[in-house]
Structure formats: C-alpha cells, structure tokens
Write an enzyme that holds these catalytic residues in place. Sequence first.
Site, PDB file in Angstrom:
ATOM      1  N   HIS A 170       0.839  -1.206   0.000  1.00 57.44           N
ATOM      2  CA  HIS A 170       0.000   0.000   0.000  1.00 57.44           C
ATOM      3  C   HIS A 170       0.873   1.254   0.000  1.00 57.44           C
ATOM      4  O   HIS A 170       0.707   2.153  -0.833  1.00 57.44           O
ATOM      5  CB  HIS A 170      -0.915  -0.002   1.232  1.00 57.44           C
ATOM      6  CG  HIS A 170      -1.697   1.264   1.428  1.00 57.44           C
ATOM      7  ND1 HIS A 170      -3.052   1.350   1.210  1.00 57.44           N
ATOM      8  CD2 HIS A 170      -1.305   2.516   1.818  1.00 57.44           C
ATOM      9  CE1 HIS A 170      -3.451   2.586   1.435  1.00 57.44           C
ATOM     10  NE2 HIS A 170      -2.409   3.316   1.819  1.00 57.44           N
ATOM     11  N   GLU A 171       1.812   1.302   0.924  1.00 60.58           N
ATOM     12  CA  GLU A 171       2.633   2.510   1.075  1.00 60.58           C
ATOM     13  C   GLU A 171       3.492   2.767  -0.157  1.00 60.58           C
ATOM     14  O   GLU A 171       3.571   3.892  -0.647  1.00 60.58           O
ATOM     15  CB  GLU A 171       3.498   2.401   2.330  1.00 60.58           C
ATOM     16  CG  GLU A 171       2.697   2.456   3.623  1.00 60.58           C
ATOM     17  CD  GLU A 171       1.921   3.756   3.789  1.00 60.58           C
ATOM     18  OE1 GLU A 171       2.342   4.780   3.231  1.00 60.58           O
ATOM     19  OE2 GLU A 171       0.874   3.746   4.457  1.00 60.58           O
ATOM     20  N   HIS A 174       1.798   4.321  -3.104  1.00 60.16           N
ATOM     21  CA  HIS A 174       1.655   5.787  -3.117  1.00 60.16           C
ATOM     22  C   HIS A 174       2.757   6.406  -3.976  1.00 60.16           C
ATOM     23  O   HIS A 174       2.534   7.407  -4.662  1.00 60.16           O
ATOM     24  CB  HIS A 174       1.715   6.353  -1.700  1.00 60.16           C
ATOM     25  CG  HIS A 174       0.400   6.257  -0.968  1.00 60.16           C
ATOM     26  ND1 HIS A 174      -0.773   6.776  -1.472  1.00 60.16           N
ATOM     27  CD2 HIS A 174       0.080   5.709   0.230  1.00 60.16           C
ATOM     28  CE1 HIS A 174      -1.761   6.554  -0.619  1.00 60.16           C
ATOM     29  NE2 HIS A 174      -1.271   5.897   0.419  1.00 60.16           N
ATOM     30  N   TYR A 185      -3.964  14.650  -3.296  1.00 57.60           N
ATOM     31  CA  TYR A 185      -4.351  13.909  -2.089  1.00 57.60           C
ATOM     32  C   TYR A 185      -5.433  14.665  -1.323  1.00 57.60           C
ATOM     33  O   TYR A 185      -5.235  15.091  -0.189  1.00 57.60           O
ATOM     34  CB  TYR A 185      -3.123  13.662  -1.218  1.00 57.60           C
ATOM     35  CG  TYR A 185      -3.276  12.497  -0.259  1.00 57.60           C
ATOM     36  CD1 TYR A 185      -3.479  11.212  -0.738  1.00 57.60           C
ATOM     37  CD2 TYR A 185      -3.220  12.686   1.107  1.00 57.60           C
ATOM     38  CE1 TYR A 185      -3.625  10.140   0.121  1.00 57.60           C
ATOM     39  CE2 TYR A 185      -3.365  11.622   1.984  1.00 57.60           C
ATOM     40  CZ  TYR A 185      -3.560  10.352   1.484  1.00 57.60           C
ATOM     41  OH  TYR A 185      -3.707   9.293   2.339  1.00 57.60           O
ATOM     42  N   GLU A 194      -5.824   6.737  -2.331  1.00 58.29           N
ATOM     43  CA  GLU A 194      -5.859   5.753  -1.239  1.00 58.29           C
ATOM     44  C   GLU A 194      -6.303   4.379  -1.746  1.00 58.29           C
ATOM     45  O   GLU A 194      -5.750   3.350  -1.374  1.00 58.29           O
ATOM     46  CB  GLU A 194      -6.836   6.223  -0.149  1.00 58.29           C
ATOM     47  CG  GLU A 194      -6.169   6.963   0.975  1.00 58.29           C
ATOM     48  CD  GLU A 194      -5.008   6.178   1.557  1.00 58.29           C
ATOM     49  OE1 GLU A 194      -5.204   5.015   1.943  1.00 58.29           O
ATOM     50  OE2 GLU A 194      -3.901   6.724   1.603  1.00 58.29           O
ATOM     51  N   ASP A 262      -9.245  14.490   7.545  1.00 54.62           N
ATOM     52  CA  ASP A 262      -8.524  13.477   6.762  1.00 54.62           C
ATOM     53  C   ASP A 262      -8.529  13.830   5.267  1.00 54.62           C
ATOM     54  O   ASP A 262      -8.876  13.002   4.420  1.00 54.62           O
ATOM     55  CB  ASP A 262      -9.136  12.085   7.014  1.00 54.62           C
ATOM     56  CG  ASP A 262      -8.303  10.964   6.401  1.00 54.62           C
ATOM     57  OD1 ASP A 262      -7.084  11.150   6.215  1.00 54.62           O
ATOM     58  OD2 ASP A 262      -8.888   9.903   6.106  1.00 54.62           O
ATOM     59  N   HIS A 267      -9.505   8.290   3.525  1.00 52.01           N
ATOM     60  CA  HIS A 267      -9.475   6.893   3.982  1.00 52.01           C
ATOM     61  C   HIS A 267     -10.871   6.313   4.189  1.00 52.01           C
ATOM     62  O   HIS A 267     -11.014   5.148   4.506  1.00 52.01           O
ATOM     63  CB  HIS A 267      -8.683   6.759   5.286  1.00 52.01           C
ATOM     64  CG  HIS A 267      -7.214   7.015   5.129  1.00 52.01           C
ATOM     65  ND1 HIS A 267      -6.661   8.255   5.301  1.00 52.01           N
ATOM     66  CD2 HIS A 267      -6.195   6.188   4.797  1.00 52.01           C
ATOM     67  CE1 HIS A 267      -5.358   8.187   5.099  1.00 52.01           C
ATOM     68  NE2 HIS A 267      -5.043   6.941   4.791  1.00 52.01           N
TER      69      HIS A 267
END
Length: 346
Positions: A170-171, A174, A185, A194, A262, A267
């Site tokens: 996932h990270e 990005h 974002y 996301e 957020d 998210h």
Amino acid sequence: MRSYHFIVPPQLLEQRALRGSAEEREIALATLSIDHSIRAGRIQNTLLAGSAQRLQLAVRRGAGRPDRTVFDAKHRLDTHATSVLRTEEGQPAGDAAANQAFDGLGATYGFYWDVFRRDSIDNAALPLLGEVHFGERYDNAFWDGERMMFGDGDGQLFTGFTSAIDVIGHELTHGVTEATLGLRYLGQPGALNESISDVFGSMVKQYQLGQTADQADWLIGAGILGPVMQGQALRSMKAPGTAYEGDNQPGSMSGYVSTASDNGGVHLNSGIPNHAFYLAAVALGGRAWEKAGRIWYEVMVRRAVGPQAGFVQFAQATTTMAASLFGLGSAEANAVQEAWRETQVL
Ligand SMILES: [Zn+2]
C-alpha cells in the site's frame, strides 16, 4: 512539498482517544501528535546524501532485482537514521522487524516486476529504503516519498506494522501513483489515491500467497490490530465498514461521506472504488492482477485520467481501458462497468 502517507488514518486514532481507556487515549494522542508534526514538516529530513547514493546504486545493479536497505531508528523520531540493519549483500538481521520489512519491500518489488515489468516505484530502479523502530510505541507506518517508516505499535492498539506485506505494498504504491497519475491527495482524487494503494497492496499479498480473487481475504492490514481493537484489519475491500468496530467506510455512493477531516475523508470514501475493484476482480475470476489489476495499472501508466480526477472519471477510464485491452462489449469491459454501477458511481 513532500507528501506523507500514513497507513492508520487519523479517525481511527481519534476514536481510540475518545472511547478508549486512559492508557489507550494517551498512546493514540501521542501517535496523532507525532503524525501532525511529520505532516507539518517539523521532523526534518536530509535528502541530499540519499540522492547521490541512489544514482550509484542504480548503475550497479540489473533490472529485476530489488535494492533494499533497512535502517534502525532506534526508537527516535528520525526519518533519516543511518544505522543499517540489513542490505542485499548482508545476512539476515538479528531483528525480526528489519527482516520482515526487508521481505515486504522485496515482495512488493517482485510483484510489480513479475506482473508488470515495472522496475521499482519509479520504473527506474529506485532503491527501496525502510526504517524500523521509529519512535516509542508509535502506532503508525508511513511512506515519506523517500523511505518506508515503521513504528513498533504499542502492543494494545497495534502489534506492529512490518508483518503485513499489503501495508508495505500500500505505502510503496503511493510512490507509484505519484510517479504516474499524480492524483491530488484531497477529496475524490485523494480517495482514489488511497484506493489504488489498497488495490495494489492487496494484490501484493494475493500474489505472494498465490491466491485467486475468490480465495483472497481482501483485507488491508490483517493481523496488525492489537487486543483492544475489536476487529480483524484496517479495511475490508470485500465489505467496507466491517473491518473493525468503528469502521465506517462506505462501499457505495449512497454512503459517501462529506467531511473536511482526513483531507476530505480520503481513507473513508476509498471504500467505494475499493469495493468496485473487488467486484470487478471477483466477477472476472482467476487472479486479480491478470485482468482487473492489469486494467487499473494501464490506466495509471498511460495517465488515462488527470491529477484532479473524481470517481466518475476514473470509472469511465477503467471501463474504456477494459474495452481497449479486451474488446468493446467484452465480458471484461462489462464486468468493470457493472462494478461501478453496483457501487452507484456510474
Ligand atoms: Zn495510504
């Protein structure tokens, strides 16, 4: 301006700060405060040395092989620690978190190379840097554009972050999104950003396990929740809103959340495109990366949508891409369109 991507969203930590015991509240607030400082750029980075090193390393190795280094933050809030725990040349470290981070970086690299012939995040052999033991009882992990940082968790809310290869996938995704679509974002493009990280993070795990779409659990971060968190993971792509007690991700537009926090609920609303991908992948059968994953990836590398794209534009782009790859009116194009209809985006 650097961008920081955290795996644990602020609303989850805020919930624990409000509802948890005194100790949970304290640890959740401590992590929130550190995350805020990182976002505000108050934890300084020194990048120049790393960039020079990157050039040398890129020349030295061949495509198809990752170039990983795992550093030790030694429980400090240092995003550029220099103490090395593991490299490609060295032996496994006497540190479980370092070895897990190393393996997760490798699994992510291997997925992108084997399936898409993508040579690292930037498709130009970017070395993969990880750093473990960030902070004291820090309940998060994040990608800062340069390194994948891992807290150890406090043992109550989270048990750690290095064991979940979908979190690492996932990270790092990005970074792939930044190098391709460059999705802003914020709001819907942020939720797409996301979602793409969840989509590819889940596929990294499915690829590692050799699973078909119907065998996969479609969870993000299974196994990292500590004993006080009621639930099984951070997110569920199969059934958004059911991953843990307090999970309020929507799975269709009727549950779309309008919020300022957020970055506009990136998210939360990511649950909608997440569920669309899940529906398409399961409808198409086989392994998720063979068809649905291929379609999503081609939308990214061909930059089929702009950085401000909303859900509708992304849905149309994936449907058009499916038709262009598999034929107009093909089962693939129909399944993708149907997935977006079911989630009420189209
Ligand atoms: Zn993320």
